[in-house]
Scaffold this motif. Structure first.
Motif, PDB file in Angstrom:
ATOM      1  N   ASP A  56      92.774   8.066  41.188  1.00  0.00           N
ATOM      2  CA  ASP A  56      92.135   7.335  40.084  1.00  0.00           C
ATOM      3  C   ASP A  56      91.386   8.248  39.122  1.00  0.00           C
ATOM      4  O   ASP A  56      90.665   7.760  38.242  1.00  0.00           O
ATOM      5  N   THR A  59      91.871   7.583  35.117  1.00  0.00           N
ATOM      6  CA  THR A  59      91.387   6.278  34.662  1.00  0.00           C
ATOM      7  C   THR A  59      89.875   6.160  34.841  1.00  0.00           C
ATOM      8  O   THR A  59      89.190   5.539  34.023  1.00  0.00           O
ATOM      9  N   TRP A  60      89.347   6.787  35.904  1.00  0.00           N
ATOM     10  CA  TRP A  60      87.899   6.758  36.134  1.00  0.00           C
ATOM     11  C   TRP A  60      87.158   7.579  35.088  1.00  0.00           C
ATOM     12  O   TRP A  60      86.184   7.103  34.482  1.00  0.00           O
ATOM     13  N   HIS A  62      88.142   8.288  32.198  1.00  0.00           N
ATOM     14  CA  HIS A  62      88.325   7.618  30.911  1.00  0.00           C
ATOM     15  C   HIS A  62      87.186   6.641  30.626  1.00  0.00           C
ATOM     16  O   HIS A  62      86.786   6.447  29.472  1.00  0.00           O
ATOM     17  N   LEU A  63      86.642   6.030  31.682  1.00  0.00           N
ATOM     18  CA  LEU A  63      85.563   5.075  31.512  1.00  0.00           C
ATOM     19  C   LEU A  63      84.218   5.728  31.243  1.00  0.00           C
ATOM     20  O   LEU A  63      83.303   5.086  30.724  1.00  0.00           O
ATOM     21  N   HIS A  68      89.747  10.213  25.194  1.00  0.00           N
ATOM     22  CA  HIS A  68      90.819   9.402  25.780  1.00  0.00           C
ATOM     23  C   HIS A  68      91.573  10.283  26.776  1.00  0.00           C
ATOM     24  O   HIS A  68      92.312  11.178  26.393  1.00  0.00           O
ATOM     25  N   SER A  70      92.976   8.803  29.925  1.00  0.00           N
ATOM     26  CA  SER A  70      93.669   8.000  30.946  1.00  0.00           C
ATOM     27  C   SER A  70      95.121   8.423  31.113  1.00  0.00           C
ATOM     28  O   SER A  70      95.691   8.271  32.193  1.00  0.00           O
ATOM     29  N   GLU A  71      95.741   8.932  30.048  1.00  0.00           N
ATOM     30  CA  GLU A  71      97.118   9.424  30.137  1.00  0.00           C
ATOM     31  C   GLU A  71      97.196  10.910  29.783  1.00  0.00           C
ATOM     32  O   GLU A  71      98.178  11.363  29.188  1.00  0.00           O
ATOM     33  N   TYR A 125      86.204   3.534  43.108  1.00  0.00           N
ATOM     34  CA  TYR A 125      87.340   4.326  42.629  1.00  0.00           C
ATOM     35  C   TYR A 125      87.713   5.407  43.639  1.00  0.00           C
ATOM     36  O   TYR A 125      86.863   5.984  44.320  1.00  0.00           O
ATOM     37  N   LYS A 223      88.959   4.374  21.527  1.00  0.00           N
ATOM     38  CA  LYS A 223      88.736   3.929  22.898  1.00  0.00           C
ATOM     39  C   LYS A 223      87.316   3.385  23.012  1.00  0.00           C
ATOM     40  O   LYS A 223      86.453   3.678  22.188  1.00  0.00           O
TER      41      LYS A 223
END
Length: 321
Positions: A56, A59-60, A62-63, A68, A70-71, A125, A223
């Motif tokens: 994770d 994605t973690w 990213h928060l 940005h 996440s990818e 996570y 984002k």
């Protein structure tokens, strides 16, 4: 951490935040020219190294970060910030993902506070966060360098060069193979030339990303859902930041460079004029002479003649008023 490369001939230790590595190795301008030509390397082994692993991890992060991620493609370098709830800059991370772990180097001495924050945000996570500073040393290769990276070493490649996350035990052998070494003062002079802000130098307790030109490079505006995002969006959509980063050409006749914190005033107002900003980083550049980065009030005219303490200064715009 004290670098073993301080035992190299001519090494003069750096002071302050950069204590632990060499300020220079006897010839500041030669070292700058070497880096500008794409040769040599810079010992940044005093910087903190944080590793985030687990399925994770992207994605973690990213928060939590302004960027940005996440990818984030494997091997693609990026940079990101951690902001306070009010949008002030707390941490700056220089990142790359190797497919299993996100590696980040950060300012010396900030890794413990960053690690504590990240640990507090793990919740459910599937991530593991570790301080790897004791095990890995950051080495910078300038743009254009043909020096190699040992097999298995994580590399973060940018327009300004490559950052290697080198096992600390291999630092001395790497220096023997890919020298000569350049000191942190040469690296800093080129950073100033390229208008690149640095946490703790261009920032203070109330700096927001817009003031330094970090929008786009370290802050992704499309984002959301990170701490401090409301301030970023409000300033971007409804207003202007209170200050702006500028590049200064300093009067070369002065023997001493104005230090960080030196007050800036309008030259026409004289020495008793009101303070309109301050020096954040100053350097002696091998081609440009004495230069600096500074934060000034947003409404300072872009063609205004300035004084940094007793030193005359001409400004170039970095962040638009």
């Amino acid at each position: 951490m004290k670098s073993p490369l301080l035992s190299l001939p001519g090494a003069v230790p750096a002071e302050g935040v950069d204590e632990g590595v060499a300020a220079h190795y006897g010839d500041l301008f030669r070292e700058q020219r070497a880096l500008a030509d794409g040769t040599g390397f810079v010992d940044l082994s005093h910087r903190g190294v944080i590793a985030v692993s687990g399925e994770d991890r992207l994605t973690w992060l990213h928060l939590l970060l302004t960027q940005h991620v996440s990818e984030l493609p494997v091997g693609q370098a990026t940079e990101a910030l951690v902001l306070s709830a009010h949008g002030h800059i707390e941490h700056a991370l220089y990142l790359v993902d190797d497919g299993e772990t996100v590696w980040a180097h950060v300012e010396p001495g900030t890794q413990e506070a960053l690690l504590a924050y990240l640990e507090s945000m793990k919740f459910f996570y599937r991530v593991e966060v570790a301080d790897r500073t004791a095990d890995f040393a950051v080495v910078h290769l300038p743009a254009g360098s043909i020096a190699g990276a040992p097999e298995g070493v994580v590399v973060r490649e940018t327009a300004y060069g490559r950052d290697l996350f080198l096992p600390r035990a291999e630092l001395e052998s790497y220096a023997e193979q890919y020298g000569p070494a350049a000191g942190i003062l040469a690296y800093e002079a080129l950073r100033v030339e390229h208008h690149r802000p640095r946490l703790g130098f261009e920032t203070d307790h109330r700096t927001i990303p817009h003031e330094l030109g970090w929008i786009g490079t370290a802050v992704h505006l499309q984002k959301g859902c990170y701490r401090g995002q409301e301030t970023v969006a409000r300033v971007q959509n409804l207003g202007k930041p209170p200050r702006r980063l500028v590049f200064l050409h300093l009067d070369g006749s002065d023997v001493h460079l104005p230090s960080r914190g030196t007050e800036i005033r309008l030259a026409d107002d004289g020495p008793e004029g009101r303070k309109i900003g301050f020096i954040t980083t100053s350097a002696r550049h091998h081609e440009l002479g004495p230069v600096a980065l500074a934060l000034v009030k947003r409404n300072v005219p872009t063609d205004a003649r300035l004084m940094a303490g007793d030193t005359a200064a001409a400004q170039e715009v970095i962040v638009e008023p």
